[in-house]
Motif scaffolding. Structure first.
Motif, short mmCIF file in Angstrom:
data_model
loop_
_atom_site.label_atom_id
_atom_site.label_comp_id
_atom_site.label_asym_id
_atom_site.label_seq_id
_atom_site.Cartn_x
_atom_site.Cartn_y
_atom_site.Cartn_z
N SER A 26 0.83 -1.21 0.00
CA SER A 26 0.00 0.00 0.00
C SER A 26 0.86 1.25 0.00
CB SER A 26 -0.96 0.00 1.20
OG SER A 26 -0.24 0.03 2.42
N GLY A 27 1.99 1.22 0.71
CA GLY A 27 2.89 2.38 0.71
C GLY A 27 3.49 2.63 -0.65
N ILE A 28 3.97 1.58 -1.29
CA ILE A 28 4.60 1.73 -2.61
C ILE A 28 3.58 2.19 -3.65
CG2 ILE A 28 5.66 0.43 -4.50
CD1 ILE A 28 6.98 -1.33 -2.22
N ILE A 29 2.42 1.56 -3.66
CA ILE A 29 1.41 1.90 -4.66
C ILE A 29 0.85 3.30 -4.41
CG2 ILE A 29 -0.87 1.29 -5.54
CD1 ILE A 29 0.02 -1.68 -5.09
N ASN A 33 1.14 6.29 -7.14
CA ASN A 33 -0.08 6.91 -7.66
C ASN A 33 -0.26 8.37 -7.28
OD1 ASN A 33 -0.97 4.67 -9.07
ND2 ASN A 33 -2.12 3.87 -7.35
N THR A 34 0.22 8.76 -6.09
CA THR A 34 -0.10 10.12 -5.62
C THR A 34 1.12 10.95 -5.27
OG1 THR A 34 -0.30 9.46 -3.29
CG2 THR A 34 -2.28 9.28 -4.67
N GLY A 35 2.29 10.33 -5.18
CA GLY A 35 3.49 11.08 -4.83
C GLY A 35 3.57 11.36 -3.34
N MET A 36 4.67 12.01 -2.97
CA MET A 36 4.94 12.32 -1.56
C MET A 36 4.59 13.78 -1.29
SD MET A 36 6.11 11.06 1.31
CE MET A 36 7.04 9.61 0.84
N ASP A 37 3.66 14.00 -0.40
CA ASP A 37 3.32 15.34 0.05
C ASP A 37 2.81 15.24 1.48
OD1 ASP A 37 0.73 14.39 -0.15
OD2 ASP A 37 0.19 15.59 -1.88
N ALA A 38 2.27 16.30 2.01
CA ALA A 38 1.83 16.32 3.41
C ALA A 38 0.69 15.33 3.68
CB ALA A 38 1.40 17.73 3.80
N GLY A 39 -0.12 15.03 2.67
CA GLY A 39 -1.24 14.12 2.85
C GLY A 39 -0.90 12.65 2.67
N PHE A 40 0.36 12.36 2.30
CA PHE A 40 0.76 10.97 2.03
C PHE A 40 0.53 10.02 3.19
CE2 PHE A 40 3.95 7.60 2.12
CZ PHE A 40 3.63 6.92 0.95
N TRP A 44 -1.77 6.73 2.86
CA TRP A 44 -1.14 5.41 3.04
C TRP A 44 -1.88 4.62 4.12
CZ3 TRP A 44 4.70 4.67 4.63
CH2 TRP A 44 5.01 3.31 4.59
N LEU A 45 -2.20 5.27 5.23
CA LEU A 45 -2.91 4.59 6.31
C LEU A 45 -4.26 4.07 5.84
CD1 LEU A 45 -3.24 3.73 9.26
CD2 LEU A 45 -4.14 6.03 9.73
N ARG A 46 -4.99 4.89 5.13
CA ARG A 46 -6.30 4.45 4.60
C ARG A 46 -6.14 3.28 3.64
NH1 ARG A 46 -8.53 10.45 3.37
NH2 ARG A 46 -9.18 10.96 5.49
N ALA A 47 -5.17 3.37 2.74
CA ALA A 47 -4.93 2.28 1.79
C ALA A 47 -4.50 1.01 2.51
CB ALA A 47 -3.87 2.69 0.77
N PHE A 48 -3.66 1.16 3.53
CA PHE A 48 -3.20 0.00 4.30
C PHE A 48 -4.37 -0.68 4.99
CE2 PHE A 48 -2.15 -1.34 8.67
CZ PHE A 48 -1.55 -2.56 8.36
N LEU A 49 -5.25 0.08 5.63
CA LEU A 49 -6.37 -0.52 6.35
C LEU A 49 -7.29 -1.29 5.42
CD1 LEU A 49 -7.15 2.33 8.91
CD2 LEU A 49 -5.99 0.13 9.34
N VAL A 50 -7.56 -0.74 4.26
CA VAL A 50 -8.39 -1.45 3.27
C VAL A 50 -7.67 -2.70 2.79
CG1 VAL A 50 -9.41 -1.31 0.96
CG2 VAL A 50 -9.64 0.61 2.54
#
Length: 79
Positions: A26-29, A33-40, A44-50
């Motif tokens: 989930s971190g890599i994808i 898909n979205t790049g590294m910024d303040a919302g990353f 990542w947490l939301r993607a990981f939980l799903v």
């Protein structure tokens, strides 16, 4: 570290494997898909939980098959 009974091997394996793979994938994808910024971190947490919610039951079901296939393909060490 607790010494759990052997019957819990597959569920504990599924817990660890699904957690580690979901976290990494989930971190890599998310980064791709979205790049590294303040919302990353939150994305990542939301993607990981799903991902973990899906991965844990799937790994629980597939782990016995993966172990069986591995035992068929890998020769045991000669004693």
């Amino acid at each position: 570290m607790p010494n759990l009974p052997p019957r819990l091997y597959t569920p504990v394996f599924a817990l660890f494997m699904s957690c580690m793979m979901s976290l990494l994938m989930s971190g890599i994808i998310t980064f791709i898909n979205t790049g590294m910024d303040a919302g990353f971190p939150l994305r990542w947490l939301r993607a990981f939980l799903v991902a973990w919610a899906v991965a844990f039951p799937l790994v629980s079901l597939i782990a016995p098959l993966a172990h069986w296939l591995t035992r068929k393909l890998v020769r045991r060490a000669e004693l």
